[in-house]
Scaffold this motif. Structure first.
Motif, PDB file in Angstrom:
ATOM      1  N   ALA A  75       0.868  -1.174   0.000  1.00 24.25           N
ATOM      2  CA  ALA A  75       0.000   0.000   0.000  1.00 24.25           C
ATOM      3  C   ALA A  75       0.906   1.226   0.000  1.00 24.25           C
ATOM      4  N   VAL A  76       0.409   2.306  -0.570  1.00 25.95           N
ATOM      5  CA  VAL A  76       1.144   3.570  -0.610  1.00 25.95           C
ATOM      6  C   VAL A  76       0.220   4.658  -0.082  1.00 25.95           C
ATOM      7  N   THR A  77       0.751   5.502   0.807  1.00 25.05           N
ATOM      8  CA  THR A  77      -0.033   6.609   1.338  1.00 25.05           C
ATOM      9  C   THR A  77       0.813   7.876   1.372  1.00 25.05           C
ATOM     10  N   CYS A  78       0.131   9.007   1.376  1.00 19.61           N
ATOM     11  CA  CYS A  78       0.773  10.296   1.624  1.00 19.61           C
ATOM     12  C   CYS A  78      -0.122  11.040   2.606  1.00 19.61           C
ATOM     13  N   PHE A  79       0.480  11.465   3.724  1.00 23.89           N
ATOM     14  CA  PHE A  79      -0.269  12.077   4.809  1.00 23.89           C
ATOM     15  C   PHE A  79       0.419  13.347   5.278  1.00 23.89           C
ATOM     16  N   ASP A  80      -0.389  14.370   5.557  1.00 22.98           N
ATOM     17  CA  ASP A  80       0.085  15.630   6.140  1.00 22.98           C
ATOM     18  C   ASP A  80      -0.427  15.692   7.571  1.00 22.98           C
ATOM     19  N   PRO A  81       0.434  15.458   8.570  1.00 23.49           N
ATOM     20  CA  PRO A  81      -0.008  15.507   9.962  1.00 23.49           C
ATOM     21  C   PRO A  81      -0.078  16.921  10.525  1.00 23.49           C
ATOM     22  N   ASP A  82       0.307  17.922   9.750  1.00 19.01           N
ATOM     23  CA  ASP A  82       0.398  19.291  10.240  1.00 19.01           C
ATOM     24  C   ASP A  82      -0.795  20.172   9.865  1.00 19.01           C
ATOM     25  N   THR A  83      -1.777  19.601   9.203  1.00 20.05           N
ATOM     26  CA  THR A  83      -2.967  20.334   8.811  1.00 20.05           C
ATOM     27  C   THR A  83      -3.724  20.814  10.048  1.00 20.05           C
ATOM     28  N   PRO A  84      -4.296  22.010  10.011  1.00 19.76           N
ATOM     29  CA  PRO A  84      -5.007  22.515  11.186  1.00 19.76           C
ATOM     30  C   PRO A  84      -6.374  21.844  11.375  1.00 19.76           C
ATOM     31  N   THR A  85      -6.325  20.537  11.587  1.00 19.18           N
ATOM     32  CA  THR A  85      -7.501  19.737  11.943  1.00 19.18           C
ATOM     33  C   THR A  85      -7.036  18.744  13.004  1.00 19.18           C
ATOM     34  N   ALA A  86      -7.956  18.057  13.608  1.00 16.89           N
ATOM     35  CA  ALA A  86      -7.590  17.023  14.579  1.00 16.89           C
ATOM     36  C   ALA A  86      -7.225  15.718  13.878  1.00 16.89           C
ATOM     37  N   ALA A  87      -7.425  15.651  12.563  1.00 18.92           N
ATOM     38  CA  ALA A  87      -7.250  14.394  11.848  1.00 18.92           C
ATOM     39  C   ALA A  87      -6.197  14.426  10.744  1.00 18.92           C
ATOM     40  N   GLY A  88      -5.476  15.527  10.545  1.00 23.16           N
ATOM     41  CA  GLY A  88      -4.521  15.591   9.445  1.00 23.16           C
ATOM     42  C   GLY A  88      -5.232  15.605   8.111  1.00 23.16           C
ATOM     43  N   PHE A  89      -4.475  15.343   7.044  1.00 19.11           N
ATOM     44  CA  PHE A  89      -5.034  15.364   5.690  1.00 19.11           C
ATOM     45  C   PHE A  89      -4.372  14.268   4.872  1.00 19.11           C
ATOM     46  N   TRP A  90      -5.196  13.364   4.323  1.00 17.40           N
ATOM     47  CA  TRP A  90      -4.698  12.299   3.439  1.00 17.40           C
ATOM     48  C   TRP A  90      -4.623  12.837   2.016  1.00 17.40           C
ATOM     49  N   HIS A  91      -3.430  12.813   1.440  1.00 17.33           N
ATOM     50  CA  HIS A  91      -3.219  13.279   0.068  1.00 17.33           C
ATOM     51  C   HIS A  91      -3.276  12.143  -0.948  1.00 17.33           C
ATOM     52  N   TRP A  92      -3.093  10.900  -0.456  1.00 12.78           N
ATOM     53  CA  TRP A  92      -3.029   9.765  -1.379  1.00 12.78           C
ATOM     54  C   TRP A  92      -3.141   8.492  -0.577  1.00 12.78           C
ATOM     55  N   ALA A  93      -3.867   7.523  -1.102  1.00 12.68           N
ATOM     56  CA  ALA A  93      -3.981   6.214  -0.454  1.00 12.68           C
ATOM     57  C   ALA A  93      -4.328   5.173  -1.509  1.00 12.68           C
ATOM     58  N   ALA A  94      -3.452   4.200  -1.674  1.00 18.61           N
ATOM     59  CA  ALA A  94      -3.676   3.127  -2.649  1.00 18.61           C
ATOM     60  C   ALA A  94      -3.223   1.814  -2.035  1.00 18.61           C
ATOM     61  N   PHE A  95      -3.879   0.728  -2.404  1.00 10.51           N
ATOM     62  CA  PHE A  95      -3.556  -0.568  -1.820  1.00 10.51           C
ATOM     63  C   PHE A  95      -3.784  -1.687  -2.836  1.00 10.51           C
ATOM     64  N   ASN A  96      -3.513  -2.919  -2.403  1.00 13.08           N
ATOM     65  CA  ASN A  96      -3.578  -4.118  -3.246  1.00 13.08           C
ATOM     66  C   ASN A  96      -2.620  -4.030  -4.440  1.00 13.08           C
ATOM     67  N   ILE A  97      -1.466  -3.439  -4.190  1.00 13.54           N
ATOM     68  CA  ILE A  97      -0.399  -3.390  -5.182  1.00 13.54           C
ATOM     69  C   ILE A  97       0.366  -4.712  -5.053  1.00 13.54           C
ATOM     70  N   PRO A  98       0.517  -5.469  -6.120  1.00 11.16           N
ATOM     71  CA  PRO A  98       1.216  -6.763  -6.018  1.00 11.16           C
ATOM     72  C   PRO A  98       2.627  -6.623  -5.453  1.00 11.16           C
ATOM     73  N   ALA A  99       3.036  -7.625  -4.693  1.00 16.70           N
ATOM     74  CA  ALA A  99       4.330  -7.586  -3.997  1.00 16.70           C
ATOM     75  C   ALA A  99       5.523  -7.600  -4.947  1.00 16.70           C
ATOM     76  N   ASP A 100       5.332  -8.017  -6.197  1.00 14.89           N
ATOM     77  CA  ASP A 100       6.459  -8.033  -7.126  1.00 14.89           C
ATOM     78  C   ASP A 100       6.705  -6.663  -7.770  1.00 14.89           C
ATOM     79  N   VAL A 101       5.856  -5.679  -7.486  1.00 11.41           N
ATOM     80  CA  VAL A 101       6.061  -4.315  -7.965  1.00 11.41           C
ATOM     81  C   VAL A 101       7.151  -3.688  -7.100  1.00 11.41           C
ATOM     82  N   THR A 102       8.120  -3.041  -7.727  1.00 12.97           N
ATOM     83  CA  THR A 102       9.251  -2.458  -6.986  1.00 12.97           C
ATOM     84  C   THR A 102       9.275  -0.936  -7.017  1.00 12.97           C
ATOM     85  N   GLY A 103       8.215  -0.341  -7.556  1.00 11.77           N
ATOM     86  CA  GLY A 103       8.168   1.105  -7.560  1.00 11.77           C
ATOM     87  C   GLY A 103       6.985   1.640  -8.333  1.00 11.77           C
TER      88      GLY A 103
END
Length: 181
Positions: free
Chosen positions: A67-95
């Protein structure tokens, strides 16, 4: 040597978002587009919304998907901000190629992108509020112990994060920061 993650720094107001999660080993993660701990290139901001190139290796034994994620924990909210979230990427993928986040499947059969906090199934670039100071953007690759996480494609990135807490064998982070003055 300190166990404090490199992305913890007094310049940034938010917490360590990974502190409450299960501690897992890291593995090599690099990016041709992000210099670790440095200011993000304009391409990775909301001016262009281009996801960075990411390359990884030496995944933990038993890794069955990623899975790949991008998160900003510094956003002025109690929950941060998710910029990207992807999953079920096969394990043989290297980038992921630069710009892969523009596609809901990253250009990889079986991969699933969830809606970011901006509402799109794509990477949305850095865009901290003007005058709020610098924000961190944590790009994480998660080594997962199952081939497929059974997560509704309409779920939030937070649901993915919750599942990753129980299914991650490893986590690697490359990060940069950005500020709108």
């Amino acid at each position: 040597m300190s166990n404090t993650p490199r992305y913890i720094d007094d310049r940034f107001p938010g917490p360590d978002p990974y502190a409450p999660l299960v501690d897992v080993p890291s593995f090599p993660l690099t990016s041709a587009d992000i210099e670790q701990g440095q200011k993000l290139d304009e391409a990775q901001t909301s001016a262009a919304n281009v996801s960075p190139e990411l390359s990884w290796s030496e995944l933990p034994e038993g890794t069955k998907s990623l899975a790949v994620t991008c998160f900003d924990p510094d956003t002025p909210t109690a929950a941060g901000f998710w910029h990207w979230a992807a999953f079920n990427i096969p394990a043989d993928v290297t980038g992921l190629a630069r710009g892969a986040g523009e596609r809901e499947d990253l250009g990889i059969e079986g991969a699933v992108a969830l809606r970011n906090d901006g509402g799109t199934r794509a990477y949305v670039g850095a865009a901290p509020p003007a005058g709020h100071g610098p924000h961190r953007y944590l790009f994480a690759v998660h080594a997962v112990d199952t081939e497929k996480l059974d997560i509704d494609p309409d779920a939030t990135a937070t649901v993915l994060g919750f599942n990753l807490n129980f299914h991650s064998l490893g986590r690697a982070i490359v990060w940069g920061w950005f500020e709108n003055k």
